[in-house]
Design an enzyme around this catalytic site. Sequence first.
Site, short mmCIF file in Angstrom:
data_model
loop_
_atom_site.label_atom_id
_atom_site.label_comp_id
_atom_site.label_asym_id
_atom_site.label_seq_id
_atom_site.Cartn_x
_atom_site.Cartn_y
_atom_site.Cartn_z
N ASP A 1 -1.64 -15.26 41.44
CA ASP A 1 -2.79 -16.15 41.45
C ASP A 1 -3.05 -16.71 42.85
OD1 ASP A 1 -4.77 -18.01 40.64
OD2 ASP A 1 -3.75 -18.35 38.74
N THR B 1 -10.03 -17.97 38.41
CA THR B 1 -8.87 -17.35 37.75
C THR B 1 -9.24 -16.57 36.49
OG1 THR B 1 -7.34 -19.02 38.60
CG2 THR B 1 -6.68 -17.86 36.60
N ASN C 1 -13.61 -20.62 34.58
CA ASN C 1 -12.45 -21.12 33.85
C ASN C 1 -12.93 -22.02 32.71
OD1 ASN C 1 -10.71 -19.84 35.66
ND2 ASN C 1 -10.54 -21.65 36.97
N HIS D 1 -3.67 -24.74 45.98
CA HIS D 1 -4.64 -25.82 45.79
C HIS D 1 -4.13 -27.14 46.35
CE1 HIS D 1 -7.93 -24.07 43.60
NE2 HIS D 1 -7.13 -23.51 42.71
#
Length: 541
Positions: free
Chosen positions: A36, A77, A98, A306
């Site tokens: 990810d 994602t 998302n 993030h």
Amino acid sequence: MKKLLLLLIIITTSITQAQQKIQQQRPKLVVGIVVDQMKMEYLYRFSDDFSQNGFKKLLGDGYTFHNMHYNYMPTYTAPGHASIYTGTTPAVHGIVGNEWFNRTTGKNMYCTDDASVIMLGDGVAKEGEMSPKNMQSTTITDELRMTTNFKGKVIGLSIKDRGAILPAGHFANWAFWFSKTGSFISSTFYGEKLPDWVTQFNQEKKYMTYINKGWDLLNPIATYNESLSDNNPYEGKIDKTKDPVFPYDLKKIYDTKGAEILKSTPYGNDILADFAIKTIEKEALGKDNITDFLTVSFSSTDYVGHTFGAHSIELQDTYLRLDKTIADFIASLDATVGKGNYLLFLTADHAGAENASYLRDHKYDVKNINENTFTTDLKKFSEETFGVNVILDFSNANLFFDKAIIKEKALELSKIKQSFKDYLMTYKEVKRVYTEEEILNSTGNDYYLNFIFKGYDSKQNGDIVVLYGTGNIDFGITGTTHGTPYSYDTHVPCIFYGWNIKKGESYEKKEITQIAPTIAQKIKIPFPNGTESNVLLEILK
């Protein structure tokens, strides 16, 4: 009678030999790994500190596509995982974010929400009310299940629910994801109760081993010279009581945040790998001649990215540790499934932007966009221009108009769209603004519009889609995010390794939607039903 018996023996033998030949044309196990928020650049930048048996082994012995890109916006994602495994884009598979505001229902929705199912396992409220029902296309994993008459097993694993559920598809045996409690959970979409071995794994509370040892650097700090200083203004915090510097006392954070803190450390990847190895063992994946498929999505890289950003020591340490985790996972596959018996591919669901504050401090004039402030400005413009707020929602760069208010006030929708488009274009940070009509009538000549068209579902998305200029991000002043059609968000690794894969590399531009149809051709099964069927010929030769 003897002739008839002989004929039956010949026919039976021919069928058996044909079945064996097909089985030999497929590996015992396919393993799909998604990392990810992984930029292709990380494989270059951190290369000197990688081991010989992790990423370098995949790069050295596998086939690497150095120029693999996403071909749509938004690069998030859920759409990323869906696109990898369906071989198509959000315009077709319907996972347009998302979470998003849905035009048809007039409500916000989450990508894997399903109120008709119940959580299995020791989780927190609604964590388990999940299934793949919102995904409109089949996946490569679905096609494998159908081709093998549902004898080939498919299991999806991730820290995130969406990272487990979407790759595993509609017909998976199981999907498991990590709860805030520290347990792996699932839903009644897959079965009536968790397998006993999963319950036993959860009861062992192995995650506490990682919590108790804390997070310190894997190597001496002087070797992390590919990153910024340990305490810099562009990184956020996982511990609000101290500066973002090593070491991190995870036990102290755990006492207030619980097991969820594991997600924002490299150990989220480790506990997932532990669970993946246990899954292969307990579910006997790759143990017969019917191909199984295991999907594994490492999510902690995204949480760390993030929070701390692309140039933090925390991120570098996470990738150095993931390299060791990958090495251990490959060694386990070699030992349990056997070298040459499994086909593995590794890619990412999206990449990530540079921190806008970091860029500004180096004299690049870009902005951190606050979506709430942006929405307030748009509502003010609406009231000043039309005497009423005609905005229903603004999120994920999609602007939705309130058709009921517009009708009630006898306003003209086409004029409203043009007025908002003209107003939005006065913002310095806005690059393009496209109306629904412009998106659906795309000719393919506008490079950026192509990305938006492939990510747009007219039954779900907005009346207007906004494209911010390069370098501008709708995120806070620390850490980073993703979502745009720019190369920093679209450029991801893609490596094939193992069964019938020759060594090699390509620098030609490829698209993420080519992975699923390539696997379909490679293992001789049907294409997912929404794919354009463009393949990576290098893998098939």
